[in-house]
Structure formats: C-alpha cells, structure tokens
Design a protein around this motif. Structure first.
Motif, PDB file in Angstrom:
ATOM      1  N   GLY A  34       0.814  -1.217   0.000  1.00 61.32           N
ATOM      2  CA  GLY A  34       0.000   0.000   0.000  1.00 61.32           C
ATOM      3  C   GLY A  34       0.846   1.264   0.000  1.00 61.32           C
ATOM      4  O   GLY A  34       0.388   2.341  -0.393  1.00 61.32           O
ATOM      5  N   GLY A  35       2.083   1.140   0.474  1.00 61.17           N
ATOM      6  CA  GLY A  35       2.990   2.288   0.481  1.00 61.17           C
ATOM      7  C   GLY A  35       2.716   3.288   1.596  1.00 61.17           C
ATOM      8  O   GLY A  35       3.401   4.303   1.691  1.00 61.17           O
ATOM      9  N   HIS A  36       1.748   3.000   2.460  1.00 66.93           N
ATOM     10  CA  HIS A  36       1.371   4.019   3.448  1.00 66.93           C
ATOM     11  C   HIS A  36       2.235   4.026   4.697  1.00 66.93           C
ATOM     12  O   HIS A  36       2.064   4.872   5.572  1.00 66.93           O
ATOM     13  CB  HIS A  36      -0.115   3.907   3.779  1.00 66.93           C
ATOM     14  N   PRO A  40       5.887   7.313   3.256  1.00 67.06           N
ATOM     15  CA  PRO A  40       6.208   8.393   4.206  1.00 67.06           C
ATOM     16  C   PRO A  40       7.647   8.319   4.718  1.00 67.06           C
ATOM     17  O   PRO A  40       8.314   9.348   4.881  1.00 67.06           O
ATOM     18  CB  PRO A  40       5.204   8.169   5.349  1.00 67.06           C
ATOM     19  N   ARG A 100     -11.539  -1.066  12.660  1.00 68.64           N
ATOM     20  CA  ARG A 100     -12.338   0.158  12.795  1.00 68.64           C
ATOM     21  C   ARG A 100     -11.498   1.319  13.327  1.00 68.64           C
ATOM     22  O   ARG A 100     -11.821   2.474  13.092  1.00 68.64           O
ATOM     23  CB  ARG A 100     -13.511  -0.094  13.747  1.00 68.64           C
ATOM     24  N   ASP A 104      -7.514   5.799   9.216  1.00 65.20           N
ATOM     25  CA  ASP A 104      -8.810   6.374   8.845  1.00 65.20           C
ATOM     26  C   ASP A 104      -9.300   5.661   7.585  1.00 65.20           C
ATOM     27  O   ASP A 104      -8.555   4.904   6.974  1.00 65.20           O
ATOM     28  CB  ASP A 104      -8.666   7.887   8.630  1.00 65.20           C
ATOM     29  N   PRO A 105     -10.545   5.897   7.192  1.00 65.15           N
ATOM     30  CA  PRO A 105     -11.096   5.115   6.067  1.00 65.15           C
ATOM     31  C   PRO A 105     -10.290   5.249   4.776  1.00 65.15           C
ATOM     32  O   PRO A 105     -10.214   4.292   4.000  1.00 65.15           O
ATOM     33  CB  PRO A 105     -12.500   5.695   5.883  1.00 65.15           C
ATOM     34  N   ILE A 106      -9.701   6.407   4.528  1.00 66.05           N
ATOM     35  CA  ILE A 106      -8.981   6.597   3.263  1.00 66.05           C
ATOM     36  C   ILE A 106      -7.653   5.835   3.299  1.00 66.05           C
ATOM     37  O   ILE A 106      -7.278   5.168   2.327  1.00 66.05           O
ATOM     38  CB  ILE A 106      -8.737   8.101   2.989  1.00 66.05           C
ATOM     39  N   VAL A 107      -6.947   5.904   4.424  1.00 63.19           N
ATOM     40  CA  VAL A 107      -5.707   5.126   4.568  1.00 63.19           C
ATOM     41  C   VAL A 107      -6.033   3.627   4.500  1.00 63.19           C
ATOM     42  O   VAL A 107      -5.302   2.846   3.890  1.00 63.19           O
ATOM     43  CB  VAL A 107      -4.998   5.483   5.895  1.00 63.19           C
ATOM     44  N   ARG A 108      -7.158   3.238   5.076  1.00 60.89           N
ATOM     45  CA  ARG A 108      -7.527   1.810   5.073  1.00 60.89           C
ATOM     46  C   ARG A 108      -7.854   1.309   3.674  1.00 60.89           C
ATOM     47  O   ARG A 108      -7.825   0.108   3.420  1.00 60.89           O
ATOM     48  CB  ARG A 108      -8.726   1.572   6.009  1.00 60.89           C
ATOM     49  N   ASN A 109      -8.195   2.222   2.758  1.00 60.15           N
ATOM     50  CA  ASN A 109      -8.430   1.805   1.369  1.00 60.15           C
ATOM     51  C   ASN A 109      -7.148   1.338   0.699  1.00 60.15           C
ATOM     52  O   ASN A 109      -7.183   0.656  -0.321  1.00 60.15           O
ATOM     53  CB  ASN A 109      -8.979   2.976   0.549  1.00 60.15           C
ATOM     54  N   ARG A 110      -6.014   1.716   1.250  1.00 63.23           N
ATOM     55  CA  ARG A 110      -4.750   1.504   0.557  1.00 63.23           C
ATOM     56  C   ARG A 110      -3.806   0.565   1.327  1.00 63.23           C
ATOM     57  O   ARG A 110      -3.138  -0.274   0.756  1.00 63.23           O
ATOM     58  CB  ARG A 110      -4.098   2.883   0.357  1.00 63.23           C
ATOM     59  N   VAL A 190      -9.274  10.425  16.685  1.00 63.19           N
ATOM     60  CA  VAL A 190      -9.645   9.482  15.634  1.00 63.19           C
ATOM     61  C   VAL A 190      -8.504   9.332  14.630  1.00 63.19           C
ATOM     62  O   VAL A 190      -7.930  10.320  14.196  1.00 63.19           O
ATOM     63  CB  VAL A 190     -10.915   9.982  14.911  1.00 63.19           C
TER      64      VAL A 190
END
Ligand code: FAD
Ligand code: FES
Ligand code: FES
Lengths: 291, 160
Positions: A34-36, A40, A100, A104-110, A190
């Motif tokens: 995912g590169g996340h 960074p 959960r 956050d939801p956007i980071v979890r997409n990747r 959050v």
C-alpha cells in the motif's frame, strides 16, 4: 515538498516474478504494497531503497477465506477489505474491532495486511491482534515456503523474520471451538496510533479457559505478547477475579516508554484496564453474548 | 523515466515520469489539474484525496507509476456537462466551505460515500470524512452539505 530519493521501479507480475526481482536487486530493494508506511519513510529519507518492487499487481494475494480449519488472509488484502469481511467478523470479531480504529477510512483503502505486519511498527494494531489469535505467517522465498508462528515473526521494532529476498504471502488464523475475541484501543484522536491497545482471544471449554491469547500494541511487549497474563488465565474460569489477575500481570510486564502520547504510569494503567475490557468482551462473545 | 498510461477523468493520458513523482504532483503540475490540493504531505489531512479505480486515496502517498494502467478521478470531474454534482450543490447551499482548502478531498469522499450509502447518518458521514482535516468549518456545515446532497440525489451520476 517532501520527495523520496531517486530509485529504480519494478512491477511484479506474480509471486515468482517478485521473488526473482528481489533476488536480482539484492538487499537494496524493497517491496511496496500500500505504500502508506514505506512512502512516508522514503519522503523523510528514513528509507532510501535503490529499487522499489511494486506488488500491487499481485491481486491473487488479495483474499479472505476459510480453508483447512483456518481463516486465511492474503498479504495484499487491504485494511478496508478486512473490515468489511463478514467471514473474518464471524470467526475473529477482534479483527473488525481493530480495523475500525486503524488509521482512517482513506488510509484503510490503501494499506495492506502484509504491509502492516512487515512494517513491524511497535504500535501496529494488527500485530497485536494476530498475536492474540496465535496466527501463522506464510513466507515465500527462493528456497520455498515456510510457516512462522506469529510469536517468532517480530524480531524487534521494524524487524521481522522475512528476509530481504522473501515475501510474506499469507496470514493464517487457526479456527478452534469455543472462541471469543475483542480488541480495545485508546488513541488521542480518531485515526491516530494507539497510546495502548490490547487484543484478546479466549477459547472456552465449558466454563474453563482452555486457551487464551493476549496481544499488546504500543507498550513494548516482546512479540506484542502478554505471556504471563495468558499463563495466569489458562485453565481457570474467566471470572472477575481471574480476569483482574491477568490484567494486573499484563500491566506489570508491559514495558511502555514515555512519549508525546503519555507517561509510563498512564500507559501501564491503560494496559491493565484494556486487558480487562478485552477479556470480558471476548468471554461474553465466546458465550454468545455480545460484549 | 518510466512511461505511464492511465485514464484521468475518463481521458487517456500518457506521460514519461520519474518513479519518485508522487501522484498529487503529477496531477497538479504535469496535468495542471490543480483542484486536487496538496497540504500536510504526511497522509494525514486528506486534501489530496482523489479516486484511484473508484476508491478514494491520499495521492501524496501514492506514486504516479502505481497509477499506471489504472483510472484516476479528480474533483474536476464532479461537474459534468455544466451540471454540478449534488455534493457540490450541497456545499454551496449549506456553506460547507470557508477557505476551500479541504473541499476537493471532502467532496470526493462524500461522493464515494453517497454512491455506496445514499442515505448516511450523521455518524456515518463523520466516520467517512474522519481522515480529512478542515480548519475552518468545524465540520458541522460539511456534514449538513453531505446530508443536503443525500436529500437531493437527482443529479447524481455514478461513474462507471
Ligand atoms: C496517517 C496514518 C495513520 C495510521 N494509523 C495506524 C494505526 O492507527 N494503526 C496501525 O496499525 N497502523 C496505522 N497506520 C499504518 C497503516 O496501517 C499502514 O498502511 C500499514 O501498516 C502498512 O501497510 P502498507 O501496505 O501501506 O505497507 P507498505 O508501506 O507498502 O510497506 C511497509 C513495509 O512492509 C514491507 N512489505 C509490505 N508488504 C510486504 C510483503 N507482502 N512481504 C514482505 N514485505 C512487505 C515493505 O517493504 C515495507 O518495508 C497508519 C498509516 C498512516 C499513513
Ligand atoms: S497532503 Fe496528502 S494527506 Fe495531506
Ligand atoms: S474550508 Fe478551510 S480547511 Fe476546510
């Protein structure tokens, strides 16, 4: 503007191709999922791989299935997919609890399951959840496939059993009867990393804890694991006194350090409190009562 | 340099890029689509959100080469044929922006949410935008704007 240092880019078409690329480029190469976590670090120049091997094309490693008495998660499964999985929730509700509150939801997409585990950040939530579930990591290399118990996977902060020329391909969670599980995390806001977090899995036989797994994130537990607390609970009835004793042991043996997320005594207090909460919910779920 | 091919807002794009070029800079500087904003640079603020294969991602943390062969959608694609997306209308009706810096990412996430969940609760809206920071509105009007869009779905276009 934060820009990574220059690198060569390769795209893997298959697991064997990825392994061949890793072998060819040697220890200067890194895979990127995912590169996340990696990007960074590259932007801060904390990581400067000479070659990046992109494994996002390995869609065959993206799955959640039940097979041979195990819940099997492909390494390229995204956090969002694990969160949405009814199969995972049925067998290990702690995975949904944890997902959960991961980023956050956007980071979890990747971000991916495999990247999470291989990053081996001491605060990584899934590492604690998998430690509690006594998971197995499947690692592939030129020499073949090997399976490593999660308790031996993490060698230390940012260090795992995966060699530079190997890939993590799958995580396996053994499905056993009488299971209940839960994940409890306290974060500053959050989407933030844990101040402290605890995952618990109990396997009940009648009224007795036949086996138990307790995983800790962000508090310096070796292998994300609260071994003493587990030993104290195993073979006992999970009543209030037994859970309190296990929680106290988890707090006593945790090795948190003070940082911007809080002082040592606060984090230690959290470990005890969250261990109790996670165990109570895990037991309630094992008994068919949502905790 | 690596040659990449992708679609951006439905249009085919081919370019030679350095592997280290981040998608946010490719979109803004190479393609001139400055609707996608660039802020914290640390995957936290969400002003760089765009869609990759129909899913919102933080484009400061994606390499352009990772989008090779894929479909990118930016805020410029919300308005089609002169018609605003209901999310854009909602932000106007409910004053969902002040400085506007967070707005492109907020609107793209809102559109994604509404495509999957046409009638979200306030809690679901707040969860959906929880990876994005707004320093101006206090979020109240953003939530109202997205609720407005949910209540006025007539102009909604679901991308293929
Ligand atoms: C803003 C933000 C907040 C976050 N908050 C949390 C949080 O609260 N809790 C939490 O647990 N995590 C958190 N994360 C981390 C997030 O979960 C990461 O995305 C994830 O941990 C890494 O997954 P990735 O696929 O992006 O890995 P990558 O960045 O692609 O890779 C990470 C490392 O693993 C290696 N690697 C990846 N896949 C494999 C593989 N299959 N085999 C061998 N090596 C591999 C890479 O070479 C690299 O060294 C956060 C991230 C961000 C950006
Ligand atoms: S600029 Fe990408 S998340 Fe802030
Ligand atoms: S409107 Fe200014 S940051 Fe959101």
């Amino acid at each position: 503007m934060r820009v990574p240092a220059a690198f060569e880019y390769e795209r893997a078409e298959s697991v064997p191709h990825a392994l061949a690329l890793l072998a060819r480029h040697g220890s200067e190469a890194r895979v990127v999922a995912g590169g996340h976590s990696l990007l960074p670090m590259m932007k801060l120049r904390l990581a400067q791989p000479a070659c990046l091997i992109d494994i996002n094309g390995l869609t065959g490693l993206s799955y959640i299935r039940e097979e041979a008495g195990q819940l099997r998660l492909g390494a390229m499964t995204r956090h969002a997919e694990l969160l949405a999985s009814a199969l995972a929730a049925r067998h290990f509700p702690l995975l949904g609890d944890a997902e959960r509150v991961i980023a956050d939801p956007i980071v979890r997409n990747r971000g991916t399951i495999g990247g999470s585990l291989c990053q081996a950040d001491p605060a990584e939530d899934l590492s604690a959840a998998f430690a509690a579930a006594k998971a197995l990591a499947v690692i592939e290399g030129g020499g073949g496939i090997r399976t490593v118990p999660i308790a031996e996977f993490h060698r230390g902060p940012y260090e795992t059993a995966v060699a530079p020329d190997e890939l993590l391909t799958e995580v396996r969670l053994p499905i056993r009867p009488g299971a209940g599980s839960a994940y409890e995390k306290v974060e500053r806001r959050v989407g933030d990393w844990a101040i402290a977090a605890v995952g618990a899995v109990v396997w009940l036989e009648g009224d007795v804890v036949q086996d138990v797994g307790i995983g800790l994130a962000a508090v310096g537990a070796p292998h994300f694991h609260a071994a003493e607390a587990e030993a104290a609970l195993r073979g006992r009835a999970p009543d209030a006194a037994a859970i309190a004793a296990a929680a106290a042991l988890a707090a006593e043996h945790a090795r948190p350090t003070a940082d911007q997320r809080g002082p040592v005594d606060y984090k230690r207090h959290l470990v005890g409190e969250l261990t109790g909460r996670a165990l109570r919910r895990a037991v309630a779920r094992a008994r068919g009562r949502e905790g | 340099m690596v040659q990449v091919h992708m679609t951006v807002n439905g249009e085919p794009v081919t370019a030679d890029v350095e592997p280290r070029l981040l998608l946010v800079h490719f979109v803004r500087q190479t393609l001139g689509l400055t609707g996608t904003h660039w802020g914290c640079d640390t995957s936290n603020c969400g002003t760089c959100v765009l869609w990759l294969d129909g899913v919102p991602v933080k484009s400061c943390t994606v390499l352009t080469v990772m989008a090779d062969g894929h479909a990118v959608r930016t805020v410029e694609d919300l308005e089609r044929g002169g018609r605003l997306d209901p999310v854009q209308q909602g932000f106007m009706e409910e004053h969902g922006l002040q400085c506007g810096f967070c707005t492109p990412g907020m609107m793209l996430t809102a559109r994604w949410l509404l495509d999957r969940n046409p009638d979200p609760t306030e809690a679901e809206i707040r969860e959906a935008i929880s990876g994005q920071i707004c320093r101006c509105t206090g979020y109240e009007n953003i939530v109202r704007a997205i609720r407005w869009a949910a209540a006025h779905p007539h102009a909604v276009e679901v991308p293929s």
